[in-house]
Design a protein around this motif. Sequence first.
Motif, PDB file in Angstrom:
ATOM      1  N   GLY A  44      -2.198  -5.496  85.786  1.00 44.57           N
ATOM      2  CA  GLY A  44      -1.184  -6.508  86.053  1.00 44.57           C
ATOM      3  C   GLY A  44      -0.484  -6.863  84.763  1.00 44.57           C
ATOM      4  O   GLY A  44      -1.045  -6.732  83.685  1.00 44.57           O
ATOM      5  N   GLY A  45       0.744  -7.277  84.840  1.00 45.09           N
ATOM      6  CA  GLY A  45       1.479  -7.623  83.634  1.00 45.09           C
ATOM      7  C   GLY A  45       2.130  -6.409  83.020  1.00 45.09           C
ATOM      8  O   GLY A  45       2.505  -5.470  83.708  1.00 45.09           O
ATOM      9  N   ALA A  46       2.254  -6.382  81.705  1.00 44.42           N
ATOM     10  CA  ALA A  46       2.971  -5.331  80.990  1.00 44.42           C
ATOM     11  C   ALA A  46       2.121  -4.082  80.821  1.00 44.42           C
ATOM     12  O   ALA A  46       0.899  -4.145  80.766  1.00 44.42           O
ATOM     13  N   THR A  47       2.782  -2.941  80.688  1.00 47.30           N
ATOM     14  CA  THR A  47       2.135  -1.670  80.394  1.00 47.30           C
ATOM     15  C   THR A  47       2.025  -1.527  78.876  1.00 47.30           C
ATOM     16  O   THR A  47       2.919  -1.917  78.142  1.00 47.30           O
ATOM     17  N   LEU A  48       0.914  -0.941  78.401  1.00 47.08           N
ATOM     18  CA  LEU A  48       0.695  -0.697  76.982  1.00 47.08           C
ATOM     19  C   LEU A  48       0.674   0.801  76.732  1.00 47.08           C
ATOM     20  O   LEU A  48       0.089   1.557  77.504  1.00 47.08           O
ATOM     21  N   ALA A  49       1.296   1.216  75.640  1.00 47.35           N
ATOM     22  CA  ALA A  49       1.242   2.608  75.198  1.00 47.35           C
ATOM     23  C   ALA A  49       1.104   2.645  73.691  1.00 47.35           C
ATOM     24  O   ALA A  49       1.523   1.718  72.995  1.00 47.35           O
ATOM     25  N   VAL A  50       0.481   3.696  73.170  1.00 46.73           N
ATOM     26  CA  VAL A  50       0.553   4.010  71.747  1.00 46.73           C
ATOM     27  C   VAL A  50       1.380   5.282  71.669  1.00 46.73           C
ATOM     28  O   VAL A  50       1.249   6.173  72.509  1.00 46.73           O
ATOM     29  N   ARG A  51       2.293   5.332  70.696  1.00 44.26           N
ATOM     30  CA  ARG A  51       3.175   6.493  70.625  1.00 44.26           C
ATOM     31  C   ARG A  51       3.561   6.784  69.194  1.00 44.26           C
ATOM     32  O   ARG A  51       3.453   5.945  68.309  1.00 44.26           O
ATOM     33  N   GLU A  52       4.018   8.004  69.016  1.00 46.73           N
ATOM     34  CA  GLU A  52       4.554   8.409  67.731  1.00 46.73           C
ATOM     35  C   GLU A  52       5.906   7.734  67.533  1.00 46.73           C
ATOM     36  O   GLU A  52       6.674   7.607  68.480  1.00 46.73           O
ATOM     37  N   PRO A  53       6.215   7.271  66.320  1.00 50.29           N
ATOM     38  CA  PRO A  53       7.525   6.654  66.087  1.00 50.29           C
ATOM     39  C   PRO A  53       8.642   7.675  66.224  1.00 50.29           C
ATOM     40  O   PRO A  53       8.453   8.853  65.942  1.00 50.29           O
ATOM     41  N   LEU A  54       9.791   7.198  66.666  1.00 48.82           N
ATOM     42  CA  LEU A  54      10.977   8.042  66.702  1.00 48.82           C
ATOM     43  C   LEU A  54      11.527   8.157  65.285  1.00 48.82           C
ATOM     44  O   LEU A  54      11.255   7.304  64.431  1.00 48.82           O
TER      45      LEU A  54
END
Length: 119
Positions: A44-54
Motif C-alpha cells: 500500500g502507498g508508494a512503490t520503492l525501487a533502487v536504480r542506476e542513475p541516469l
Amino acid sequence: MHTNLDFIALHTTDLTAARQYYTGVLGFETTSGPPTAAVFTQAGGATLAVREPLPHEPQDHLGAGVSVWFGVPDADAYHARIAAAGAQVIQPPQDGPFGRMFSVRTPDGHTLTFHQTPA
C-alpha cells in the motif's frame, strides 16, 4: 490540489549488491521492472525501487539528505531479524514521534526508518 506519493527511487552505484541487500537483508520482495532497477512489491502507498542513475543525474552523494519511512507491524521483531542479517543499525529501537522506531543505513548511504504501525 492534493497529491499522492506514488513512486520513490533510490540511486545505487551497484544494482546487484543493492538488490541483494534489500531482498536478503531487509526481506523485501521484488516485482517486475526495467533491467536498470530493482522494483519492490508494496502492500500500500508508494512503490520503492533502487536504480542506476541516469547520465544527467548527480552521482557524487547518493543517500544525502533523504530519509524514507516504512511502517511495520512489530518494530522490535523486524529490527532483530534484519540486524541479525547484517543491516547497519544507526538508531536502535526506541519510542519516537510516530511510535516504536529504528533506522538503518543502506550500503549506498540511504537512511531507512521503520516504525511500528497498527496491524
